[in-house]
Design an enzyme around this catalytic site. Sequence first.
Site, mmCIF file in Angstrom:
data_model
loop_
_atom_site.group_PDB
_atom_site.id
_atom_site.type_symbol
_atom_site.label_atom_id
_atom_site.label_comp_id
_atom_site.label_asym_id
_atom_site.label_seq_id
_atom_site.Cartn_x
_atom_site.Cartn_y
_atom_site.Cartn_z
ATOM 1 N N PHE A 52 0.847 -1.190 0.000
ATOM 2 C CA PHE A 52 0.000 0.000 0.000
ATOM 3 C C PHE A 52 0.886 1.245 0.000
ATOM 4 C CE2 PHE A 52 -2.281 -3.514 1.773
ATOM 5 C CZ PHE A 52 -3.603 -3.368 1.361
ATOM 6 N N GLU A 53 0.404 2.283 -0.678
ATOM 7 C CA GLU A 53 1.225 3.467 -0.906
ATOM 8 C C GLU A 53 1.611 4.169 0.398
ATOM 9 O OE1 GLU A 53 -0.413 5.774 -4.030
ATOM 10 O OE2 GLU A 53 1.011 7.417 -3.808
#
Length: 257
Positions: A52-53
């Site tokens: 996830f970013e």
Amino acid sequence: MRDAPFTAGELMVTAAAREIRDGDVVFVGMRLPLIAFQLAKLTHAPRAVGVFENGVVRQTPSDQFLYTMGDPPNIVGASMCTRLSLVMSLLGRGRVDVGFIGGAEVDRFGNVNSSYIGPRDRPRVKLPGSGGACDIASLARRLLIIMAHERHRFREAVDFVTSPGYLRGAAQRRALGLPGGPAALITTLGVFGFDPATGEAVLRSCHPGVSVEDVRAQTGWALRVAPDLAETPPPTPEELRLIRRLDPQGFWTRGTG
């Protein structure tokens, strides 16, 4: 889709989950991809890893509803909570198998615009921009694009290429040394693949109750249709049960996402 026992959003989540292979490293993204990753992990891809970013890396899916990737249920039980720069570097090192993006516009070569509508120097609408989408589109081995299918958004050529697909054709992407490219475009009407020789989008399935003419009417380029065009397989009862457990209010999936 009228009278179908599932929503377009639920079908899109199912189609997106099925694009994830067991063992894939997945750059997950927001909205429908959050649920698609959870669904894939709980069904056919138990060894997939979610990146996830915001720096979260998960080997086990959250079993609760997620508004965003930063929600506490996505932090608890994570394998790692690290820096954005570290997870983005996985893309540069070729460690990400599949990434999700969406946008305001897409064209026949899978180029996505999330920057400007209209001329860049006098845009009618200024959009949020890339975030990490350009990195994902440039460097993931397979790119999955997921968005609502509307003619004004499915353009012969987008106003601005925020996230590259095959640019003006597969040869141009290869010439620039970019790996991968769009593998699927999942919409509210159907699922497209991409011709490996030309990089053009090819309609490979229509959702139940949707015709080719429905898709053509909402597509702003000369539609190519696969010779083995099929109906998008609907969610199985178990997939539908899991989606509704993960999104009990239908916050993401009751509509188009």
